[in-house]
Design a protein around this motif. Sequence first.
Motif, PDB file in Angstrom:
ATOM      1  N   LYS A   1       0.832  -1.202   0.000  1.00 58.13           N
ATOM      2  CA  LYS A   1       0.000   0.000   0.000  1.00 58.13           C
ATOM      3  C   LYS A   1       0.867   1.253   0.000  1.00 58.13           C
ATOM      4  O   LYS A   1       1.936   1.275   0.610  1.00 58.13           O
ATOM      5  CB  LYS A   1      -0.892   0.010   1.247  1.00 58.13           C
ATOM      6  N   ALA A   2       0.376   2.279  -0.668  1.00 63.57           N
ATOM      7  CA  ALA A   2       1.110   3.552  -0.686  1.00 63.57           C
ATOM      8  C   ALA A   2       1.116   4.147   0.721  1.00 63.57           C
ATOM      9  O   ALA A   2       0.207   3.886   1.511  1.00 63.57           O
ATOM     10  CB  ALA A   2       0.420   4.491  -1.653  1.00 63.57           C
ATOM     11  N   PRO A   3       2.121   4.955   1.049  1.00 58.75           N
ATOM     12  CA  PRO A   3       2.158   5.541   2.391  1.00 58.75           C
ATOM     13  C   PRO A   3       0.996   6.510   2.634  1.00 58.75           C
ATOM     14  O   PRO A   3       0.430   7.046   1.681  1.00 58.75           O
ATOM     15  CB  PRO A   3       3.500   6.283   2.420  1.00 58.75           C
ATOM     16  N   MET A   4       0.656   6.715   3.879  1.00 63.85           N
ATOM     17  CA  MET A   4      -0.445   7.616   4.228  1.00 63.85           C
ATOM     18  C   MET A   4      -0.108   9.045   3.817  1.00 63.85           C
ATOM     19  O   MET A   4       1.034   9.493   3.932  1.00 63.85           O
ATOM     20  CB  MET A   4      -0.678   7.605   5.743  1.00 63.85           C
ATOM     21  N   ASP A   5      -1.125   9.757   3.364  1.00 65.63           N
ATOM     22  CA  ASP A   5      -0.972  11.173   3.063  1.00 65.63           C
ATOM     23  C   ASP A   5      -1.572  11.920   4.263  1.00 65.63           C
ATOM     24  O   ASP A   5      -2.761  12.231   4.293  1.00 65.63           O
ATOM     25  CB  ASP A   5      -1.728  11.503   1.766  1.00 65.63           C
ATOM     26  N   TRP A   6      -0.730  12.191   5.246  1.00 63.59           N
ATOM     27  CA  TRP A   6      -1.240  12.720   6.515  1.00 63.59           C
ATOM     28  C   TRP A   6      -1.808  14.126   6.393  1.00 63.59           C
ATOM     29  O   TRP A   6      -2.781  14.472   7.055  1.00 63.59           O
ATOM     30  CB  TRP A   6      -0.142  12.676   7.596  1.00 63.59           C
ATOM     31  N   VAL A   7      -1.200  14.935   5.527  1.00 67.10           N
ATOM     32  CA  VAL A   7      -1.689  16.324   5.395  1.00 67.10           C
ATOM     33  C   VAL A   7      -3.135  16.308   4.891  1.00 67.10           C
ATOM     34  O   VAL A   7      -4.027  16.937   5.474  1.00 67.10           O
ATOM     35  CB  VAL A   7      -0.779  17.133   4.433  1.00 67.10           C
ATOM     36  N   THR A   8      -3.372  15.537   3.803  1.00 61.26           N
ATOM     37  CA  THR A   8      -4.731  15.442   3.247  1.00 61.26           C
ATOM     38  C   THR A   8      -5.682  14.810   4.259  1.00 61.26           C
ATOM     39  O   THR A   8      -6.803  15.291   4.461  1.00 61.26           O
ATOM     40  CB  THR A   8      -4.719  14.605   1.945  1.00 61.26           C
ATOM     41  N   THR A   9      -5.240  13.727   4.902  1.00 63.66           N
ATOM     42  CA  THR A   9      -6.103  13.017   5.847  1.00 63.66           C
ATOM     43  C   THR A   9      -6.546  13.944   6.971  1.00 63.66           C
ATOM     44  O   THR A   9      -7.746  14.047   7.267  1.00 63.66           O
ATOM     45  CB  THR A   9      -5.348  11.802   6.443  1.00 63.66           C
ATOM     46  N   ILE A  10      -5.583  14.632   7.571  1.00 64.62           N
ATOM     47  CA  ILE A  10      -5.925  15.511   8.701  1.00 64.62           C
ATOM     48  C   ILE A  10      -6.816  16.659   8.228  1.00 64.62           C
ATOM     49  O   ILE A  10      -7.804  17.005   8.876  1.00 64.62           O
ATOM     50  CB  ILE A  10      -4.640  16.022   9.406  1.00 64.62           C
ATOM     51  N   PHE A  11      -6.510  17.187   7.045  1.00 57.83           N
ATOM     52  CA  PHE A  11      -7.331  18.280   6.506  1.00 57.83           C
ATOM     53  C   PHE A  11      -8.769  17.815   6.268  1.00 57.83           C
ATOM     54  O   PHE A  11      -9.726  18.498   6.637  1.00 57.83           O
ATOM     55  CB  PHE A  11      -6.722  18.818   5.208  1.00 57.83           C
ATOM     56  N   LEU A  12      -8.921  16.625   5.660  1.00 53.24           N
ATOM     57  CA  LEU A  12     -10.269  16.124   5.345  1.00 53.24           C
ATOM     58  C   LEU A  12     -11.065  15.799   6.611  1.00 53.24           C
ATOM     59  O   LEU A  12     -12.288  15.883   6.618  1.00 53.24           O
ATOM     60  CB  LEU A  12     -10.183  14.877   4.453  1.00 53.24           C
ATOM     61  N   LEU A  13     -10.360  15.421   7.673  1.00 52.30           N
ATOM     62  CA  LEU A  13     -11.068  15.060   8.898  1.00 52.30           C
ATOM     63  C   LEU A  13     -11.341  16.267   9.798  1.00 52.30           C
ATOM     64  O   LEU A  13     -12.326  16.279  10.540  1.00 52.30           O
ATOM     65  CB  LEU A  13     -10.285  13.998   9.683  1.00 52.30           C
ATOM     66  N   THR A  14     -10.490  17.282   9.738  1.00 45.62           N
ATOM     67  CA  THR A  14     -10.680  18.417  10.658  1.00 45.62           C
ATOM     68  C   THR A  14     -11.446  19.587  10.034  1.00 45.62           C
ATOM     69  O   THR A  14     -12.155  20.292  10.750  1.00 45.62           O
ATOM     70  CB  THR A  14      -9.327  18.935  11.190  1.00 45.62           C
ATOM     71  N   SER A  15     -11.307  19.782   8.710  1.00 51.15           N
ATOM     72  CA  SER A  15     -11.975  20.955   8.107  1.00 51.15           C
ATOM     73  C   SER A  15     -13.505  20.931   8.294  1.00 51.15           C
ATOM     74  O   SER A  15     -14.095  21.990   8.528  1.00 51.15           O
ATOM     75  CB  SER A  15     -11.588  21.113   6.633  1.00 51.15           C
TER      76      SER A  15
END
Length: 362
Positions: A10-24
């Motif tokens: 699996k590709a590595p996690m994209d933490w910036v996008t993940t956190i943005f999508l969950l917090t915005s």
Amino acid sequence: MTTQAEIKTKAPMDWVTTIFLLTSPLVGIFGSLYFYLYDTIHLGTWALFVFYFFATGMGITVGYHRLFSHKAYEAKAPIKLLLLLFGAAAFQSTALEWSEDHRIHHRFVDTDKDPYSIKKGFWFAHIGWLFRKRKYVQQGVQDLVNDPLVLWQHNHFYSISIFMCFFLPGLITMFWGSFLEGMFVAGFLRLFVVHQFTFFINSACHVWGERTFSKEQTARDNWIIAFFTFGEGFHNFHHEFQSDYRNGIRWFDYDPSKWMIKGLSYLGLTYNLKKVSEEKILQKTMFLKEKETLHKYANVGEEKLRHWEEQLTNLRESALQEYQKWKQAKQSSNESEVGVLKKNFEQTKASWEKLLGRPLFS
Ligand SMILES: [Zn+2]
Ligand SMILES: [Zn+2]
């Protein structure tokens, strides 16, 4: 269960996008709630919310999707620019990367190569695929790389999108309220809604609805989902005829993206609107209906079935010929002749329908 080997591939996690999508969404909901309860949300701010909802949602559907990914029509530079600006405010990456993913989605739909394959589950196709890093190689998007406006948006994406998505709404609401009011309501809250609604195109549009134009893949037509996806809910038609600028083909099908493209064409701002021929659509739908019906009666014996199929095929072909004659006459002949030809087509199609609904052996 995920195996050790699968985790490694699996590709590595994209933490910036993940956190943005969950917090915005939380910022949008609680920020707006704060203004609603302890301050005030001006009517103008709600109007801006609605305007921004359509402008950014359609920046994706009219711009990223139908213009840049599919080249279903062409647009003059000012329209292209507006679509790129408001598309950036929908925070779904650059038009270039979005189109690269989307062209792969069409080419490899429902396979492992499909970046948001529904075969990996509803959640994955909806949002989960965004949580992992994607490699962009700019393959199959050379036409977009050569487009200076697309490249400009790609190279300055974060400054453009942050300004268009959060700052501009805030600056506008300063005319009647505060900066934060605009940023929370027309910025963050609107972004949450637009995100979810456009994500439905990859998830819900591949799960619920009819498959009238193609049964070879999972895309479906669903007018309820079309209502939430700026007209993209007619996704089965779109996957079969992807170069058509319309997704809902009947005039009353709710497809504001189609109406926008057509409307702008009257002003000369969009042009070369591509439309698949009605004959092709008719041919495909009749053929699929036949296949479906024959499949339903598959147990009646091969010979009867073959005979029925032959008769249906002949009638379909004559109906299509009559249709062609009628369409050709429409451009040149007088009205009474057109009327007769139209009737001929309708009668042949009615015979085909009768034969389809009444199996030979019954
Ligand atoms: Zn598409
Ligand atoms: Zn799709």
